[in-house]
Scaffold this motif. Sequence first.
Motif, short mmCIF file in Angstrom:
data_model
loop_
_atom_site.label_atom_id
_atom_site.label_comp_id
_atom_site.label_asym_id
_atom_site.label_seq_id
_atom_site.Cartn_x
_atom_site.Cartn_y
_atom_site.Cartn_z
N VAL A 78 -29.55 48.84 13.34
CA VAL A 78 -29.14 49.57 14.54
C VAL A 78 -28.81 51.03 14.19
N THR A 79 -28.05 51.23 13.11
CA THR A 79 -27.68 52.59 12.70
C THR A 79 -28.92 53.39 12.31
N PHE A 80 -29.82 52.77 11.57
CA PHE A 80 -31.06 53.44 11.15
C PHE A 80 -31.90 53.83 12.36
N ALA A 81 -32.09 52.89 13.30
CA ALA A 81 -32.92 53.15 14.48
C ALA A 81 -32.33 54.25 15.35
N LEU A 82 -31.01 54.21 15.56
CA LEU A 82 -30.37 55.24 16.38
C LEU A 82 -30.47 56.62 15.72
N THR A 83 -30.35 56.66 14.41
CA THR A 83 -30.44 57.94 13.68
C THR A 83 -31.82 58.56 13.85
N VAL A 84 -32.87 57.74 13.72
CA VAL A 84 -34.24 58.26 13.77
C VAL A 84 -34.70 58.50 15.20
N PHE A 85 -34.50 57.53 16.06
CA PHE A 85 -35.13 57.57 17.39
C PHE A 85 -34.24 58.06 18.51
N MET A 109 -43.98 63.84 15.94
CA MET A 109 -45.13 63.18 15.35
C MET A 109 -46.38 63.35 16.21
N ARG A 110 -46.21 63.34 17.53
CA ARG A 110 -47.36 63.55 18.42
C ARG A 110 -47.90 64.98 18.29
N ALA A 111 -46.99 65.94 18.14
CA ALA A 111 -47.41 67.34 17.97
C ALA A 111 -48.18 67.52 16.67
N TYR A 112 -47.75 66.82 15.61
CA TYR A 112 -48.48 66.88 14.34
C TYR A 112 -49.89 66.35 14.50
N GLY A 113 -50.01 65.24 15.22
CA GLY A 113 -51.33 64.65 15.44
C GLY A 113 -52.26 65.60 16.20
N SER A 143 -39.91 64.23 7.98
CA SER A 143 -40.79 64.47 9.13
C SER A 143 -40.80 65.93 9.55
N THR A 144 -39.69 66.66 9.31
CA THR A 144 -39.65 68.08 9.68
C THR A 144 -40.48 68.95 8.74
N GLN A 145 -40.85 68.40 7.56
CA GLN A 145 -41.57 69.20 6.57
C GLN A 145 -43.08 69.03 6.61
N ILE A 146 -43.56 68.16 7.48
CA ILE A 146 -45.01 67.88 7.53
C ILE A 146 -45.81 69.13 7.88
N ARG A 147 -45.30 69.95 8.80
CA ARG A 147 -46.03 71.17 9.18
C ARG A 147 -46.27 72.08 7.98
N ASP A 148 -45.21 72.38 7.22
CA ASP A 148 -45.35 73.28 6.08
C ASP A 148 -46.05 72.61 4.91
N PHE A 149 -45.86 71.29 4.77
CA PHE A 149 -46.49 70.57 3.66
C PHE A 149 -48.02 70.64 3.76
N PHE A 150 -48.54 70.53 4.97
CA PHE A 150 -49.99 70.55 5.18
C PHE A 150 -50.49 71.87 5.76
N GLY A 151 -49.58 72.82 5.95
CA GLY A 151 -49.98 74.12 6.47
C GLY A 151 -50.51 74.08 7.88
N LEU A 152 -49.97 73.21 8.72
CA LEU A 152 -50.43 73.10 10.11
C LEU A 152 -50.02 74.34 10.91
N GLU A 196 -46.64 76.52 16.80
CA GLU A 196 -45.66 77.50 17.23
C GLU A 196 -44.25 77.06 16.86
N SER A 197 -43.97 75.77 17.11
CA SER A 197 -42.65 75.22 16.80
C SER A 197 -42.77 73.72 16.58
N VAL A 198 -41.75 73.15 15.95
CA VAL A 198 -41.71 71.71 15.70
C VAL A 198 -40.73 71.08 16.68
N PRO A 199 -41.18 70.12 17.52
CA PRO A 199 -40.28 69.48 18.50
C PRO A 199 -39.05 68.86 17.84
N ALA A 200 -37.96 68.79 18.59
CA ALA A 200 -36.69 68.33 18.04
C ALA A 200 -36.64 66.82 17.83
N ASP A 201 -37.22 66.03 18.77
CA ASP A 201 -37.10 64.58 18.63
C ASP A 201 -38.30 64.00 17.87
#
Length: 578
Positions: free
Chosen positions: A401-408, A181-185, A159-168, A171-176
């Motif tokens: 639970v571990t997966f959800a806490l890691t991502v969200f 994802m909303r900033a990408y949209g 998810s952190t690579q979407i900006r550079d992958f599509f050349g968006l 100014e910055s990529v939000p931390a959470d």
Amino acid sequence: MPLLDFFWSDLSFACMTPALAAWLPKSVLLLRDYDRRKFLSDLIAGVTVGLVALPLAMAFAIASGVSPQAGIYCAIVTGFLISALGGSKTQIGGPTGAFVVVVSGIIAKYGIEGLFTCTMMAGLLLLILGITGMGSAVKYFPRPVIIGFTNGIAILIASTQIRDFFGLRMESVPADFFHRMRAYGQSWHTLSSAATVLSLASLALMILCLKYAKRMPGAIVVTFGATIIVILLQVPVETIGTRFGGIPSGLPAFAIPRLHYNVLRQLLSPAFTVAMLGAIESLMSAVVSDRMSNDRHNPNVELIGQGVANIVSPLFGGLPATGAIARTATNIRSGAQSPIAGMIHALTLLCILLFAAPLVSYVPMAALAGILMVVAYNMGEWSEIPQLLKLTKTDISIWLVTFALTVFADLTVAVEAGMILAALLFISRVAATTTVSQVTDEYVEDGRMHILQDKDIPYYATIFRIHGPFLFGATDKISIVTENLHKLPPVVILRLRNMTALDATGLFALEEVARTLHASKRTLILCGAREQPAQLMHQGEFSEVVGPENICDNVQEALRRAEEVYERLEAKFVASKS
């Protein structure tokens, strides 16, 4: 004649003491048999993995929110120290994807100075773990927790690579994750077709190399290929030079971070997360290294090497480091024979930094994004999920639970929750093994089929037994089955009569033993599994690994099956001779 016989003569007396030898780094232990042939192999492997490490080190640094040179500094300093002081023969250390999310979070909250302090604190914790002999304590993380971590981290890295992958243009990529994802949209209308095509081409080339040319390092091919295309065709995409102003030559000045009590207290929890992630990742990588190089690492010495490396890395502007599975695998495939290859990999990066830093400025960000997308996918352990979903609801819920806490939520929260879940799971499983029942005639009669006292064990078979609950934390003990593989007879019987409980980690360990024995042309037969282990093995479709005919109700039946297997082997041998 070995190159280092003279040096070894001063050390050999110390190595004769097993207690002292257990604390020596692998780089010292392997000196006795080191010669010119091994050095040449290490030289080729070290240069190769150094070139592979260059784009990965920069990509991990950029994804973490720091300058690309910080990743290179880390790879040079920690790569050398982990190889020189660690307990693994072919482990390569440096910045990895596991730290991307936690590092970016620490920087966002405490700044770069806070990251350096946190890394040194984590290094001290790793050093203490190694010195106190707690290197094996990492095994107390159950398999579902580790899979949840790696799945979540892989999603976050991608998810952190979407900006550079599509050349968006952002100014910055939000931390959470949600805000990111909303900033990408919101920035989707700024998509660059040139960057997208370059990223997709890099991604495709990486996949082709992994599938059809495994010996060819895809990261090197993509980095050099994309850079040449951008220079020759003047492709309008962002590069390291346009975003960061290039890579300065040489290492930065030695600097000690300013330490304040209030900051140290606040950073204790993130430092613990970095230390635990570093320990888990490095020891997992060391296990992979052992399998590929037919060696056995020393977990305590490995953690000491990791600890020293993480204490020193921030002093030169570097990031946290751990064992890197992909680079370790590349090192072994390239012919590495000792930790010298890892030291040469670090020196290769230093030479690039000193003499070729200006050329690195032309590397396009889109190519690095494509490389990291593949890295994220490979580290995700996605193939484990279908197997995990066949197991108990408890294992599945812990993974979710571990997966959800890691991502969200937060990686620190996920690590802490994972440890609490692991403790609760262990207590629950052990409690479930306690039973109270009346001894009946049927119970006594049934036991006759399982006892060994009146049964002859033939020369073509051997029997191992598991006694007690075979859960995470105890699964490393199964290595006794395969540690002297060449001495084993054609048939190995694993008696499970006294194995009171089994979990996902234990089942995975049994599968690894079965595959190892199968690869050596030996047959594994299991017998006498009790209700809970038998049920879990059925849910996990363990019979597909060993064959349903090799899962027996009792040891008497297992010995009959062993006889059938041996007679078949004899018949094949006679047929081949005639």
